[in-house]
Design an enzyme around this catalytic site. Sequence first.
Site, mmCIF file in Angstrom:
data_model
loop_
_atom_site.group_PDB
_atom_site.id
_atom_site.type_symbol
_atom_site.label_atom_id
_atom_site.label_comp_id
_atom_site.label_asym_id
_atom_site.label_seq_id
_atom_site.Cartn_x
_atom_site.Cartn_y
_atom_site.Cartn_z
ATOM 1 N N SER A 92 42.959 42.053 47.185
ATOM 2 C CA SER A 92 43.087 41.718 48.587
ATOM 3 C C SER A 92 41.964 40.837 49.109
ATOM 4 O O SER A 92 41.915 39.666 48.807
ATOM 5 C CB SER A 92 43.228 43.007 49.404
ATOM 6 O OG SER A 92 43.927 42.756 50.579
ATOM 7 N N ASP A 106 39.699 27.371 45.029
ATOM 8 C CA ASP A 106 40.458 26.224 45.524
ATOM 9 C C ASP A 106 39.544 25.145 46.095
ATOM 10 O O ASP A 106 39.831 23.941 45.983
ATOM 11 C CB ASP A 106 41.458 26.672 46.600
ATOM 12 C CG ASP A 106 42.737 27.247 45.985
ATOM 13 O OD1 ASP A 106 42.815 27.319 44.742
ATOM 14 O OD2 ASP A 106 43.645 27.621 46.748
ATOM 15 N N LYS A 135 47.188 41.607 45.378
ATOM 16 C CA LYS A 135 47.609 42.219 46.637
ATOM 17 C C LYS A 135 47.300 41.244 47.760
ATOM 18 O O LYS A 135 46.168 41.115 48.196
ATOM 19 C CB LYS A 135 46.882 43.550 46.839
ATOM 20 C CG LYS A 135 47.534 44.476 47.870
ATOM 21 C CD LYS A 135 47.080 44.176 49.276
ATOM 22 C CE LYS A 135 47.693 45.135 50.281
ATOM 23 N NZ LYS A 135 47.307 44.801 51.666
#
Length: 443
Positions: free
Chosen positions: A295, A306, A320
Amino acid sequence: MKHLPFATAGFIATFLGITTFFSSTLFAADNAEGEKSRLASLAKFTRVLATIEKYYVDDIKIDDIVKKSIEGLLTNLDAHSSYLDEKHFKDLKIQTDGEFGGLGITVGQKDGALTVIAPMEGTPADKAGVKAGDIILKINKQSTLNMTIDEAVNLMRGKPGTGIELTLVREGESKPLLISIVRDIIKIESVYSKMIENENILYVRVVNFDKNIVGDVQEAIGKHKNVKGIVLDLRNNPGGLLNQAVGLVDLFVDEGIIVSQKGRIESENAEYKASKSATITKAPLVVLVNGGSASASEIVSGSLQDHKRAIIIGEKTFGKGSVQAVLPVVDNEAIRLTIARYYLPSGRTIQAEGVTPDITVYPGDVPHKNNEQALKEKDLKKHLESELKKVDDNKTEVKDTKAKTKTKETTKADKEIVSQENLFKDLQLKSAVDAIKVLAIKK
């Protein structure tokens, strides 16, 4: 940075107060046919409730029937939606406050099995040897098959000092493991930092994402401004508050989207962006993750990946990436409902996918080999035995002195420094330190 609602990126939903989520849409029809269908479905549901109340073998009150209906509905939506009756709602508030009696593990449903997401560091479960990825087969003598997460958590929590037995299925073990644990007050130090011995590299461990994470990490970095690089350890971190995950990324990234969330309700869609004013360091960064990183941990590691701001090392994360809200329905009762999913800057989703490391490294000791066959000075023919004895005697004295000194200073050193000995016992951390060295050279 955009103002953040009280949302969660972990397994504890933490924002309240949306009381009319369904009331404004329940009877809103796109057309007459849609309205007719809704009314027919509600009428059918009412008939089922009345039939159960009248004919079920045991005397069951309508309140209990409705409660079980809601529980069943939410359980069948997804693994993270659930009904919170008065007791569970109270337990949630206690857990959100950060102190409760229990074992210190975060659990979730994975492939239909009750699975340990991560044991919290320093807790009874961690000390007893529970590991991320363990499947909980039984809690005491009760099977966990078809058991909800809330039911399991409720069984595992209890009065500090009381015992509990978990039957675990672990990959690589030929038979289930029976582990006995004594419950304790669970209060976690969420952030701690150390320097790597003989290296100008800062190690920062984030155990979970509570309300103080950003400030604590910022303070740790502020105390070591001229480090060669930073290792951010998110292994076995089950998640927590979304705003802390966003804020942590913002310490390292000065522009662009950090994470976005998208759901059916347009008002729940949001983009969270980095800002230059919040960024405090450009030092080379490596993030450690594993299957227990979930999460909020996945938002941080995936976003930094990224943005090409960090190298991610370790194992694939849990996967998750959904948003839960706690929505009160009546006094002291609520539903925990999945309302959106998270998306990383590249547009990829975390849900059921996880974050794949740039460099996959499995846990274990750093492989090395002692060369016992190497020629040593004492083996040479012309070596003076008398001189060797003197040297050996001197070594013994020095060793004893060092041992005494080490005993006095061990506790302090362990809190402030990751020793070379400990580094070589953690292949993933050693790989992170080596990566920092390479990044520092390139910089």
